[in-house]
Design a protein around this motif. Structure first.
Motif, PDB file in Angstrom:
ATOM      1  N   LEU A 111       0.935  -1.607  -0.110  1.00 42.15           N
ATOM      2  CA  LEU A 111       0.046   0.129  -0.058  1.00 42.15           C
ATOM      3  C   LEU A 111       1.206   1.006   0.068  1.00 42.15           C
ATOM      4  N   ASN A 112       0.641   2.140  -0.653  1.00 38.10           N
ATOM      5  CA  ASN A 112       1.880   3.438  -0.826  1.00 38.10           C
ATOM      6  C   ASN A 112       0.950   4.487  -0.451  1.00 38.10           C
ATOM      7  N   GLU A 113       1.216   4.621   1.066  1.00 37.74           N
ATOM      8  CA  GLU A 113       0.963   5.516   2.110  1.00 37.74           C
ATOM      9  C   GLU A 113       0.404   6.966   1.773  1.00 37.74           C
ATOM     10  N   ASP A 114       1.152   7.090   0.495  1.00 34.95           N
ATOM     11  CA  ASP A 114       0.979   8.884  -0.026  1.00 34.95           C
ATOM     12  C   ASP A 114      -0.300   9.136  -1.104  1.00 34.95           C
ATOM     13  N   SER A 115      -1.413   8.223  -1.060  1.00 31.33           N
ATOM     14  CA  SER A 115      -2.541   8.240  -1.803  1.00 31.33           C
ATOM     15  C   SER A 115      -3.639   8.943  -1.351  1.00 31.33           C
ATOM     16  N   ASP A 116      -4.115   9.700  -1.734  1.00 31.88           N
ATOM     17  CA  ASP A 116      -5.390  10.366  -1.201  1.00 31.88           C
ATOM     18  C   ASP A 116      -6.047   9.331  -0.647  1.00 31.88           C
ATOM     19  N   GLU A 117      -7.838  10.254   0.417  1.00 36.50           N
ATOM     20  CA  GLU A 117      -8.188   9.020   1.202  1.00 36.50           C
ATOM     21  C   GLU A 117      -9.503   8.373  -0.369  1.00 36.50           C
ATOM     22  N   ASN A 118      -9.895   9.097  -1.090  1.00 38.08           N
ATOM     23  CA  ASN A 118     -10.798   7.966  -2.313  1.00 38.08           C
ATOM     24  C   ASN A 118     -10.017   6.993  -2.641  1.00 38.08           C
ATOM     25  N   THR A 119      -8.430   7.076  -2.731  1.00 41.79           N
ATOM     26  CA  THR A 119      -7.827   6.362  -3.592  1.00 41.79           C
ATOM     27  C   THR A 119      -7.392   4.959  -2.550  1.00 41.79           C
ATOM     28  N   LEU A 120      -7.335   3.522  -3.168  1.00 44.80           N
ATOM     29  CA  LEU A 120      -6.505   2.966  -2.437  1.00 44.80           C
ATOM     30  C   LEU A 120      -5.417   2.307  -4.079  1.00 44.80           C
ATOM     31  N   GLU A 121      -4.245   2.924  -3.222  1.00 45.70           N
ATOM     32  CA  GLU A 121      -2.843   2.605  -4.262  1.00 45.70           C
ATOM     33  C   GLU A 121      -1.975   2.073  -4.196  1.00 45.70           C
ATOM     34  N   TYR A 122      -1.618   0.166  -4.779  1.00 45.43           N
ATOM     35  CA  TYR A 122      -0.916  -0.500  -4.358  1.00 45.43           C
ATOM     36  C   TYR A 122       0.489  -0.657  -5.374  1.00 45.43           C
ATOM     37  N   SER A 123       1.547  -0.929  -5.035  1.00 45.33           N
ATOM     38  CA  SER A 123       2.510  -1.105  -5.942  1.00 45.33           C
ATOM     39  C   SER A 123       3.108  -2.510  -5.675  1.00 45.33           C
ATOM     40  N   PHE A 124       3.073  -3.741  -6.991  1.00 43.67           N
ATOM     41  CA  PHE A 124       2.757  -4.438  -7.431  1.00 43.67           C
ATOM     42  C   PHE A 124       4.009  -4.996  -7.193  1.00 43.67           C
ATOM     43  N   ARG A 125       5.137  -6.113  -6.439  1.00 42.33           N
ATOM     44  CA  ARG A 125       6.500  -6.347  -5.791  1.00 42.33           C
ATOM     45  C   ARG A 125       6.612  -7.931  -5.888  1.00 42.33           C
ATOM     46  N   ALA A 126       8.233  -7.280  -6.253  1.00 46.30           N
ATOM     47  CA  ALA A 126       7.968  -9.408  -5.826  1.00 46.30           C
ATOM     48  C   ALA A 126      10.131  -9.442  -5.910  1.00 46.30           C
ATOM     49  N   VAL A 127      10.143 -10.130  -5.324  1.00 41.49           N
ATOM     50  CA  VAL A 127      11.923 -10.542  -5.294  1.00 41.49           C
ATOM     51  C   VAL A 127      11.950 -11.491  -6.671  1.00 41.49           C
ATOM     52  N   TYR A 128      13.603 -10.911  -6.401  1.00 39.60           N
ATOM     53  CA  TYR A 128      13.755 -11.468  -7.463  1.00 39.60           C
ATOM     54  C   TYR A 128      15.840 -12.642  -6.807  1.00 39.60           C
ATOM     55  N   PRO A 129      15.690 -13.820  -7.879  1.00 39.60           N
ATOM     56  CA  PRO A 129      16.613 -13.899  -7.152  1.00 39.60           C
ATOM     57  C   PRO A 129      18.059 -13.420  -7.226  1.00 39.60           C
ATOM     58  N   GLU A 130      19.162 -13.616  -6.685  1.00 37.09           N
ATOM     59  CA  GLU A 130      20.647 -13.255  -7.126  1.00 37.09           C
ATOM     60  C   GLU A 130      21.402 -13.742  -7.742  1.00 37.09           C
ATOM     61  N   TYR A 131      20.900 -14.738  -8.601  1.00 39.71           N
ATOM     62  CA  TYR A 131      21.996 -15.138  -9.514  1.00 39.71           C
ATOM     63  C   TYR A 131      20.853 -14.892 -10.992  1.00 39.71           C
ATOM     64  N   ALA A 132      21.063 -14.902 -11.821  1.00 38.81           N
ATOM     65  CA  ALA A 132      21.093 -14.732 -12.698  1.00 38.81           C
ATOM     66  C   ALA A 132      19.942 -15.971 -13.691  1.00 38.81           C
ATOM     67  N   THR A 133      18.880 -15.773 -13.888  1.00 40.99           N
ATOM     68  CA  THR A 133      18.020 -16.626 -14.143  1.00 40.99           C
ATOM     69  C   THR A 133      17.223 -15.618 -16.007  1.00 40.99           C
ATOM     70  N   PRO A 134      16.212 -17.078 -16.426  1.00 39.79           N
ATOM     71  CA  PRO A 134      16.888 -16.854 -17.562  1.00 39.79           C
ATOM     72  C   PRO A 134      14.778 -16.143 -18.028  1.00 39.79           C
TER      73      PRO A 134
END
Length: 173
Positions: A111-134
Motif C-alpha cells: 500500500l502506498n501511504e501517500d495516496s489520498d483518502e478516496n484512492t487505494l494505491e498499491y505497488s505490485f512488487r516481487a523479489v528476484y533471485p540473486e543469481y541470473a535466471t532466464p
C-alpha cells in the motif's frame, strides 16, 4: 401433451427475458467496473533524494538491534489484470502481473501511504533471485497476488489502483 408443450414454451420465453442480469447492478460481478490500463507517473520518484544520506537517523554503529529488515523487492514489469470481488467482510483484490524474468518470489501488494483518502494505491512488487535466471515464456513469468480488504478499508474509496514498473491498472466503483 398440449400442457407440457405450453409449459415449455412459457418457460422458454420467461427465461429468455433473464438476459439482462449480466448488466444489472444486482449482479456482484458488476459492483466494481472493469480495470483500465493507465500510464505510471514518475513524479513521486523524481523528488530531491540524496542517496549518500541515510533515510533514518538510527543507522550507524549504535543503531538498535530490532531494525526492520531491508526490503529487496522491486516492482514487477507489468500488471496484466486487476479484478476485485466482493466478500461478506469486504473485498478481495486479485492482480496478475508479468515479471521481467523467471524465479520471482515473495510477491505482494504494498500500500502506498501517500495516496489520498478516496484512492487505494498499491505497488505490485516481487523479489528476484540473486543469481541470473532466464527470461522464459510469458506463462513461466506470470505472477498472481491477492489482497483482502475489510469494509473499513473500503470506506470512502472510489478508486483502486495497482501500479508496476511500466504501467498501472485501476478500477472505480
Amino acid at each position: 401433451m398440449r400442457i407440457s408443450i405450453a409449459v415449455l414454451l412459457i418457460t422458454g420465453i420467461t427465461l429468455s427475458g433473464c438476459n439482462s442480469w449480466r448488466g444489472s447492478k444486482a449482479n456482484p460481478s458488476n459492483w466494481f467496473g472493469k480495470s483500465n490500463n493507465t500510464e505510471t507517473s514518475d513524479v513521486a520518484n523524481a523528488g530531491e533524494i540524496n542517496p549518500l544520506i541515510p533515510e533514518n537517523a538510527d543507522s550507524g554503529l549504535f543503531s538498535s538491534s530490532n531494525a526492520p529488515e531491508e526490503d529487496f523487492s522491486v516492482p514487477v514489469a507489468s500488471v496484466t489484470e486487476l479484478r476485485i470481488e466482493r466478500t461478506p467482510s469486504g473485498a478481495i483484490i486479485y492482480a496478475t502481473g508479468l515479471a521481467s524474468r523467471q524465479g520471482a518470489f515473495d510477491v505482494r501488494l504494498d500500500l502506498n501511504e501517500d495516496s489520498d483518502e478516496n484512492t487505494l494505491e498499491y505497488s505490485f512488487r516481487a523479489v528476484y533471485p540473486e543469481y541470473a535466471t532466464p527470461a522464459g515464456t510469458d506463462f513461466s513469468r506470470t505472477l498472481r497476488v491477492a489482497q483482502s480488504l475489510t469494509h473499513q478499508d473500503l470506506a470512502g474509496v472510489n478508486l483502486i489502483r495497482v501500479s508496476s514498473e511500466s504501467n498501472a491498472r485501476e478500477t472505480r466503483r
